[in-house]
Design an enzyme around this catalytic site. Structure first.
Site, short mmCIF file in Angstrom:
data_model
loop_
_atom_site.label_atom_id
_atom_site.label_comp_id
_atom_site.label_asym_id
_atom_site.label_seq_id
_atom_site.Cartn_x
_atom_site.Cartn_y
_atom_site.Cartn_z
N GLY A 47 0.78 -1.24 0.00
CA GLY A 47 0.00 0.00 0.00
C GLY A 47 0.81 1.29 0.00
N GLU A 101 4.44 4.01 5.82
CA GLU A 101 3.15 3.31 5.63
C GLU A 101 2.15 4.18 4.88
OE1 GLU A 101 1.66 0.73 5.64
OE2 GLU A 101 1.98 -0.55 7.35
N ASP A 102 1.16 3.55 4.29
CA ASP A 102 0.07 4.31 3.69
C ASP A 102 -1.01 4.62 4.73
OD1 ASP A 102 -0.16 1.49 3.63
OD2 ASP A 102 -1.94 1.63 2.39
N ASP A 105 -4.11 1.72 10.94
CA ASP A 105 -5.50 1.38 11.24
C ASP A 105 -5.55 0.85 12.69
OD1 ASP A 105 -8.19 0.49 10.69
OD2 ASP A 105 -7.61 0.30 8.61
N PHE A 154 -14.23 2.95 4.26
CA PHE A 154 -13.18 2.18 3.58
C PHE A 154 -12.50 3.08 2.55
CE2 PHE A 154 -10.91 -1.03 1.40
CZ PHE A 154 -10.75 -2.05 2.33
N VAL A 155 -11.20 3.26 2.74
CA VAL A 155 -10.44 4.21 1.93
C VAL A 155 -9.64 3.50 0.84
CG1 VAL A 155 -8.60 5.93 2.09
CG2 VAL A 155 -10.26 5.72 3.93
N ARG A 167 -5.77 0.49 -6.46
CA ARG A 167 -4.50 1.01 -5.96
C ARG A 167 -3.96 2.15 -6.82
NH1 ARG A 167 -2.29 -2.31 -1.83
NH2 ARG A 167 -2.70 -4.53 -2.06
C1 PRP Z 1 -2.62 -2.17 5.19
C2 PRP Z 1 -1.69 -0.97 5.25
C3 PRP Z 1 -0.88 -1.23 6.48
C4 PRP Z 1 -1.83 -2.00 7.38
C5 PRP Z 1 -2.39 -1.07 8.41
O1 PRP Z 1 -1.94 -3.20 4.57
O2 PRP Z 1 -0.86 -0.89 4.11
O3 PRP Z 1 0.27 -2.03 6.21
O4 PRP Z 1 -2.89 -2.48 6.54
O5 PRP Z 1 -3.30 -1.75 9.23
P1 PRP Z 1 -3.09 -1.99 10.78
O6 PRP Z 1 -2.73 -0.67 11.42
O7 PRP Z 1 -4.45 -2.49 11.19
O8 PRP Z 1 -2.02 -3.02 10.98
P2 PRP Z 1 -2.65 -4.49 3.98
O9 PRP Z 1 -2.62 -5.57 4.99
O10 PRP Z 1 -3.98 -4.12 3.42
O11 PRP Z 1 -1.65 -4.92 2.80
P3 PRP Z 1 -1.27 -4.05 1.50
O12 PRP Z 1 -0.42 -2.89 1.98
O13 PRP Z 1 -0.51 -4.99 0.65
O14 PRP Z 1 -2.56 -3.58 0.88
#
Ligand code: PRP
Length: 182
Positions: A47, A101-102, A105, A154-155, A167
């Protein structure tokens, strides 16, 4: 420039221009923080990829770049078990590390990655995220630098997906609940 929203999105949150400008501001803060050092900037795939590239190019600090994989959603909308491929391609011992990070959460991904890098002897670990969603925290974690806060919903876009889609939208938007069954 007027943003043409994808039909599956219900609301534009941040345009490409707003993202670029917010990214430049955070890059300036990071340059200040890392003055005189050569940090290792680590992109948490997938992400963060677009934010990482834009942030690093906006920084003047001579950073090294590395990548690692962390994934918790696994094609659905609900945060599940965190999967971290922590077979690092670099040696963290003694290094100043910036995790990029993106979105933060639940906080589990960055909290776990930070702890693991410190355990392996990193000199310092700072964290930066494009989006912070404090209302979704499941573990206590505060990010060091952020571009924007976001509320519920949901973003997608600018690296963020739903079931691997959206993406490469150049902006950040809220997905219509009908798409993810929310
Ligand atoms: C998303 C995002 C962070 C993580 C944040 O990744 O890129 O890595 O979730 O969530 P958290 O604070 O609840 O841990 P995802 O698992 O969707 O993988 P991706 O980056 O490959 O989309």
């Amino acid at each position: 420039m007027e943003t043409e929203l994808h039909e599956d999105c219900e609301k534009l949150l941040f345009s490409a221009e707003e993202i670029a400008s917010g990214t430049r501001s955070v890059a300036a803060l990071l340059d200040e923080a890392y003055r005189g050092t050569t940090p290792v900037a680590v992109c948490v795939l997938k992400g963060a990829v677009f934010f990482f590239c834009d942030l690093l190019r906006a920084m003047r600090t001579p950073a090294e770049i590395e990548f690692l994989r962390a994934s918790s959603y696994r094609r659905g909308a609900t945060s599940g078990t965190l999967y971290v491929d922590d077979a690092l391609s670099f040696e963290p011992r003694g290094r100043d590390i910036l995790l990029v990070e993106d979105i933060v959460d639940s906080g589990k991904t960055l909290r776990s990655l930070k702890a693991s890098l410190l355990e392996r002897g990193a000199k310092s670990v700072k964290t930066v995220t494009l989006l912070d969603k404090p209302s979704a925290r499941k573990v206590s974690f505060e990010v060091d630098y952020k571009v924007f806060d976001v509320g519920a919903g949901f973003v997608v876009g600018y690296g963020m997906d739903y079931a691997e889609k959206y993406r490469n939208l150049p902006y950040i938007a809220l997905l219509k609940p009908a798409i993810y069954g929310g």
